[in-house]
Design a protein around this motif. Structure first.
Motif, PDB file in Angstrom:
ATOM      1  N   PRO A 172       0.792  -0.931  -0.119  1.00  0.00           N
ATOM      2  CA  PRO A 172       0.144  -0.107  -0.039  1.00  0.00           C
ATOM      3  C   PRO A 172       0.391   0.927   0.446  1.00  0.00           C
ATOM      4  O   PRO A 172       1.707   1.116   0.239  1.00  0.00           O
ATOM      5  CB  PRO A 172      -0.920  -0.103   1.083  1.00  0.00           C
ATOM      6  N   ALA A 173       0.324   1.858  -0.721  1.00  0.00           N
ATOM      7  CA  ALA A 173       1.379   3.393  -0.715  1.00  0.00           C
ATOM      8  C   ALA A 173       0.956   4.160   0.744  1.00  0.00           C
ATOM      9  O   ALA A 173      -0.280   3.590   1.623  1.00  0.00           O
ATOM     10  CB  ALA A 173       0.131   4.478  -1.522  1.00  0.00           C
ATOM     11  N   ALA A 174       1.948   4.585   1.320  1.00  0.00           N
ATOM     12  CA  ALA A 174       2.200   5.184   2.255  1.00  0.00           C
ATOM     13  C   ALA A 174       0.836   6.436   2.995  1.00  0.00           C
ATOM     14  O   ALA A 174      -0.067   6.521   2.309  1.00  0.00           O
ATOM     15  CB  ALA A 174       3.289   6.349   3.070  1.00  0.00           C
ATOM     16  N   HIS A 175       0.370   6.510   4.750  1.00  0.00           N
ATOM     17  CA  HIS A 175      -0.783   7.687   4.541  1.00  0.00           C
ATOM     18  C   HIS A 175      -0.585   8.718   4.057  1.00  0.00           C
ATOM     19  O   HIS A 175       0.381   9.471   3.942  1.00  0.00           O
ATOM     20  CB  HIS A 175      -0.814   7.330   6.410  1.00  0.00           C
ATOM     21  N   GLY A 176      -2.048   9.231   3.483  1.00  0.00           N
ATOM     22  CA  GLY A 176      -2.628  10.369   3.264  1.00  0.00           C
ATOM     23  C   GLY A 176      -2.069  10.748   1.580  1.00  0.00           C
ATOM     24  O   GLY A 176      -2.623  11.644   1.341  1.00  0.00           O
ATOM     25  N   TRP A 177      -1.899   9.705   1.125  1.00  0.00           N
ATOM     26  CA  TRP A 177      -1.829   9.720  -0.311  1.00  0.00           C
ATOM     27  C   TRP A 177      -3.120   9.749  -1.215  1.00  0.00           C
ATOM     28  O   TRP A 177      -3.477   9.907  -2.099  1.00  0.00           O
ATOM     29  CB  TRP A 177      -0.557   8.899  -1.243  1.00  0.00           C
ATOM     30  N   LEU A 178      -4.668   9.266  -0.820  1.00  0.00           N
ATOM     31  CA  LEU A 178      -5.883   9.152  -1.331  1.00  0.00           C
ATOM     32  C   LEU A 178      -6.680  10.435  -1.039  1.00  0.00           C
ATOM     33  O   LEU A 178      -7.307  10.700  -1.481  1.00  0.00           O
ATOM     34  CB  LEU A 178      -6.114   8.589  -1.649  1.00  0.00           C
ATOM     35  N   TRP A 179      -6.401  10.438   0.285  1.00  0.00           N
ATOM     36  CA  TRP A 179      -7.553  11.956   1.066  1.00  0.00           C
ATOM     37  C   TRP A 179      -8.670  11.630   0.355  1.00  0.00           C
ATOM     38  O   TRP A 179      -9.377  11.241   0.081  1.00  0.00           O
ATOM     39  CB  TRP A 179      -6.507  12.518   1.942  1.00  0.00           C
ATOM     40  N   ALA A 180      -8.670  13.575  -0.008  1.00  0.00           N
ATOM     41  CA  ALA A 180     -10.148  13.303  -0.009  1.00  0.00           C
ATOM     42  C   ALA A 180     -10.772  13.374  -1.596  1.00  0.00           C
ATOM     43  O   ALA A 180     -11.515  13.602  -2.136  1.00  0.00           O
ATOM     44  CB  ALA A 180      -9.686  15.152  -0.226  1.00  0.00           C
ATOM     45  N   ALA A 181      -9.199  12.815  -2.282  1.00  0.00           N
ATOM     46  CA  ALA A 181      -9.305  12.714  -3.713  1.00  0.00           C
ATOM     47  C   ALA A 181      -9.435  11.431  -3.210  1.00  0.00           C
ATOM     48  O   ALA A 181     -10.572  10.832  -4.522  1.00  0.00           O
ATOM     49  CB  ALA A 181      -7.791  12.934  -4.257  1.00  0.00           C
ATOM     50  N   GLY A 182      -9.420  10.595  -2.469  1.00  0.00           N
ATOM     51  CA  GLY A 182     -10.381   9.078  -2.791  1.00  0.00           C
ATOM     52  C   GLY A 182      -9.861   8.480  -1.109  1.00  0.00           C
ATOM     53  O   GLY A 182      -9.186   7.439  -1.277  1.00  0.00           O
ATOM     54  N   GLU A 183     -10.776   8.513  -0.513  1.00  0.00           N
ATOM     55  CA  GLU A 183     -10.371   8.560   1.581  1.00  0.00           C
ATOM     56  C   GLU A 183     -11.365   7.260   1.837  1.00  0.00           C
ATOM     57  O   GLU A 183     -11.310   7.288   3.065  1.00  0.00           O
ATOM     58  CB  GLU A 183     -10.885   9.633   1.976  1.00  0.00           C
ATOM     59  N   LEU A 184     -11.842   6.637   0.974  1.00  0.00           N
ATOM     60  CA  LEU A 184     -12.911   6.240   1.421  1.00  0.00           C
ATOM     61  C   LEU A 184     -12.723   3.903   1.242  1.00  0.00           C
ATOM     62  O   LEU A 184     -12.318   3.505   0.205  1.00  0.00           O
ATOM     63  CB  LEU A 184     -14.099   6.080   1.047  1.00  0.00           C
ATOM     64  N   ALA A 185     -12.704   3.795   2.273  1.00  0.00           N
ATOM     65  CA  ALA A 185     -12.888   1.738   1.680  1.00  0.00           C
ATOM     66  C   ALA A 185     -14.354   1.780   2.091  1.00  0.00           C
ATOM     67  O   ALA A 185     -14.717   1.912   3.766  1.00  0.00           O
ATOM     68  CB  ALA A 185     -11.993   0.849   2.127  1.00  0.00           C
ATOM     69  N   MET A 186     -14.860   1.028   1.778  1.00  0.00           N
ATOM     70  CA  MET A 186     -16.494   0.097   2.078  1.00  0.00           C
ATOM     71  C   MET A 186     -17.124  -1.479   1.262  1.00  0.00           C
ATOM     72  O   MET A 186     -16.293  -1.910   0.267  1.00  0.00           O
ATOM     73  CB  MET A 186     -17.384   1.012   1.580  1.00  0.00           C
ATOM     74  N   SER A 187     -17.682  -2.082   1.967  1.00  0.00           N
ATOM     75  CA  SER A 187     -18.629  -2.983   0.507  1.00  0.00           C
ATOM     76  C   SER A 187     -19.199  -2.715  -0.212  1.00  0.00           C
ATOM     77  O   SER A 187     -19.746  -1.453  -0.446  1.00  0.00           O
ATOM     78  CB  SER A 187     -18.956  -3.603   1.987  1.00  0.00           C
ATOM     79  N   ALA A 188     -19.439  -3.676  -0.835  1.00  0.00           N
ATOM     80  CA  ALA A 188     -19.470  -3.272  -2.629  1.00  0.00           C
ATOM     81  C   ALA A 188     -21.441  -2.841  -2.023  1.00  0.00           C
ATOM     82  O   ALA A 188     -22.318  -1.744  -2.483  1.00  0.00           O
ATOM     83  CB  ALA A 188     -20.317  -4.067  -3.187  1.00  0.00           C
ATOM     84  N   GLY A 189     -21.928  -3.592  -1.018  1.00  0.00           N
ATOM     85  CA  GLY A 189     -23.472  -3.451  -0.616  1.00  0.00           C
ATOM     86  C   GLY A 189     -23.949  -1.533  -0.159  1.00  0.00           C
ATOM     87  O   GLY A 189     -24.340  -1.556  -0.297  1.00  0.00           O
ATOM     88  N   ASP A 190     -22.192  -1.572   0.292  1.00  0.00           N
ATOM     89  CA  ASP A 190     -22.590  -0.349   1.333  1.00  0.00           C
ATOM     90  C   ASP A 190     -22.626   0.791  -0.100  1.00  0.00           C
ATOM     91  O   ASP A 190     -23.159   2.043   0.118  1.00  0.00           O
ATOM     92  CB  ASP A 190     -21.312  -0.134   2.268  1.00  0.00           C
TER      93      ASP A 190
END
Length: 465
Positions: free
Chosen positions: A236-254
Motif C-alpha cells: 500500500p501507499a503510505a498514509h495520506g496519498w488518497l485523502w479527499a481524492a479517494g479517502e474511503l473503503a467500504m463493501s459493495a453493499g454499502d
C-alpha cells in the motif's frame, strides 16, 4: 499466495442479501464475474446490484487474501476515486448550510496556491481548475513510500503554473480534490472523515472507513501484476496519498446504499443531486461529460452516472441508471486487468441490453508508432530507458522488466496493435491506451507520456483485456 481465481470463485462465492433475481439471472451474473476473474487472473471481486431502488443481489467471489478467514461480501475494498462524489456531496451540503458557495474563489479558503483568485470551488470538483494532477500514473511512485499531508501535496503540485486557464479545459486532477478537502475542513470545523460520517455515511447505515487503515487482517489483500507475470501482493501507499481524492473503503453493499440515496434523492436535496449530475461546460460551451465528482454518459439513451476508482492494489467501478432505478457495483483486489468495468458492463447489459454501438475513435499515428516500439522493447528485454521519465524508470525495476520480458516474449508477434479511444490530458501527461491482440488473447497497454511527438513515457503498463 493466491488461489486460481475461477476455482476460488466457484468454491467461495457467498450470497449476502435476499436474492430477488431469477435463477437464470443469477446464473448469468455469476458467469460474468467468474469469466472476468478467470480472464484477468484478478483474485477476487465483490458486487452489489440495485434493482427497482433496492439491493437485490450482493456476493463476493474468489480469494480476498490471507487476511480474510473466508470470502465475505461484507469485506471493505478501497474504492479510491469513487470517493470523489462524497467529497463533492460534502461541499454541496456545506453550501446548503450557508457556510460556503461553490462559486467562491479558492483564495477565500486556500489562498496559497497558483490561481487561487481565479479558480472556483465548483471548478475543483469538475476538474476544470487547471491544477496539475499529482497522481496520473497507474502505479505508486517513489515519494509514495513516505506519508504525506494535504499541505505537502499542495506545496509540490498546486503551486506550479496552471496547466490551463480555469474553465477553459478539462483535466482529471486529484490535486484539485485535495484542495476541496481542505476547504471542507475549514468551512465545517471538522475533519473530512468526521463530516462525511456525520452527514452521509451514518445516516445511510454505511460501514465505511478511512482507506488508509483498510489493510492487514480482516481486509482484502491488494495485488498487482507486471505485464502477464505472476499476481503479486501490492504494497500500500503510505498514509495520506488518497485523502479527499479517494479517502474511503467500504463493501459493495454499502456503496449500493449510496446509489439508492441517489436514486431516491435522499441525504442531499433533489437540487443538489441534480447539480452533481449536471454536465459542466467549458468557457467555449463545449461539454466535459463530467459533473461534480461523477462522470456522465448514457447507456443506450438512458442517462448514466458513473465513476471508477484505483488505489494501489485495487480497482472499482460504480454505475447508476437513476431513471431505471438500477445500479451495479464491482470491487476487486487488483489494480490490473479492468475486471470491474467488464463486470458492471456485462451485468448492466443483462437487464438493459444495448441497441446501439459507439462510433470508432481517432488515433495519433506518431505516438502510436513510438508506443509500438516501446512495447517491442519490453517483450524482447531491450528496454531503451531514454524513452522513459524518471518515474517510469523507477517503476521498471529488474523484477518488473523481467516479468514483462518473460510473460510477453512467448506470445510472439501480435496480430494487432491499435489505439483505444482519444488521447486525454492528465497530470501534465497525455494518456493513450492500446489494444494488443494475439491468437486467443487480448491485452491492453495503458500509457502516459510527456506532450509532443518525442515526449518520454511516464507510464507503460500492459495488462490482460
Amino acid at each position: 499466495m493466491f488461489r486460481t481465481p475461477l476455482a476460488a470463485a466457484l468454491l467461495f462465492a457467498t450470497p449476502a442479501a435476499a436474492q430477488q433475481l431469477t435463477p437464470a439471472e443469477i446464473t448469468r451474473v455469476d458467469a460474468i464475474v467468474a469469466d472476468a476473474l478467470a480472464s484477468t487472473q484478478v483474485p477476487s471481486a465483490s458486487i452489489a446490484i440495485v434493482r427497482d431502488g433496492r439491493i437485490v443481489y450482493a456476493r463476493a467471489y474468489g480469494d480476498q487474501g490471507p487476511g480474510m478467514k473466508a470470502t465475505s461480501a461484507d469485506a471493505k475494498y478501497q474504492i479510491a476515486s469513487i470517493s470523489k462524489q462524497f467529497t463533492a456531496a460534502a461541499l454541496l451540503l456545506l453550501e446548503d448550510e450557508g457556510k460556503l458557495s461553490l462559486d467562491d474563489k479558492v483564495s477565500k479558503w486556500v489562498p496559497d496556491i497558483t490561481g487561487a483568485d481565479r479558480i472556483t470551488v465548483r471548478q475543483l470538483l469538475s476538474h476544470t481548475a487547471g491544477i496539475q494532477d499529482y497522481w496520473p500514473q497507474d502505479y505508486d511512485f517513489a515519494a509514495m513510500e513516505k506519508p504525506v499531508t494535504p499541505q505537502q501535496i499542495l506545496d509540490r503540485w498546486a503551486k506550479k503554473p496552471l496547466d490551463f486557464e480555469p474553465g477553459t479545459a478539462w483535466q482529471y486532477s486529484n490535486t484539485g480534490y485535495v484542495v476541496a478537502g481542505m476547504i471542507i475542513e475549514k468551512a465545517s470545523g471538522m475533519k473530512l472523515l468526521d463530516y462525511l460520517q456525520k452527514k452521509i455515511l451514518k445516516p445511510l447505515g454505511m460501514q465505511a472507513m478511512d482507506q488508509d487503515y483498510a489493510v492487514g487482517p480482516g481486509f482484502p489483500q491488494g495485488t498487482h501484476r507486471f505485464a502477464l507475470g505472476p499476481v503479486r501482493p501490492a504494497k500500500p501507499a503510505a498514509h495520506g496519498w488518497l485523502w479527499a481524492a479517494g479517502e474511503l473503503a467500504m463493501s459493495a453493499g454499502d456503496l449500493a446504499k449510496w446509489d439508492i440515496a441517489r436514486i431516491d434523492r435522499k441525504i442531499l436535496s433533489p437540487e443538489d443531486w441534480a447539480a452533481q449530475e449536471t454536465e459542466v461546460k467549458l468557457a467555449d460551451g463545449s461539454g466535459t461529460r463530467y459533473g461534480l465528482g461523477v462522470s456522465l454518459g448514457q447507456h443506450d439513451g438512458t442517462p448514466m452516472v458513473e465513476h471508477g476508482g484505483e488505489a494501489v492494489g485495487f480497482l472499482s467501478e460504480n454505475v447508476v441508471l437513476p431513471e431505471k432505478r438500477f445500479a451495479v457495483v464491482a470491487l476487486v483486489n487488483a489494480d490490473f486487468g479492468g475486471a470491474p468495468g467488464e463486470i458492471t458492463q456485462g451485468i448492466t447489459e443483462i437487464f438493459y441490453p444495448p441497441m446501439t454501438t459507439q462510433p470508432a475513435q481517432t488515433i495519433d499515428q506518431a505516438r502510436d508508432a513510438l508506443a509500438r516500439k516501446l512495447f517491442d522493447q519490453l517483450r524482447s528485454g531491450t528496454l531503451d530507458r531514454a524513452l522513459l521519465t524518471e518515474d517510469a524508470n523507477y517503476y521498471f525495476t529488474p523484477q518488473a522488466s523481467a516479468d514483462y520480458r518473460d510473460s510477453l516474449a512467448p506470445l510472439g508477434e501480435p496480430v494487432r496493435f491499435a489505439a483505444l479511444g482519444k488521447p486525454r490530458l492528465r497530470g501534465g501527461f497525455v494518456n493513450r491506451n492500446y489494444e494488443i491482440v494475439y491468437q486467443g488473447k487480448r491485452l491492453v497497454a495503458i500509457t502516459y507520456a510527456e506532450p509532443g511527438a518525442a515526449g518520454k513515457f511516464e507510464q507503460f503498463l500492459v495488462q490482460p483485456r
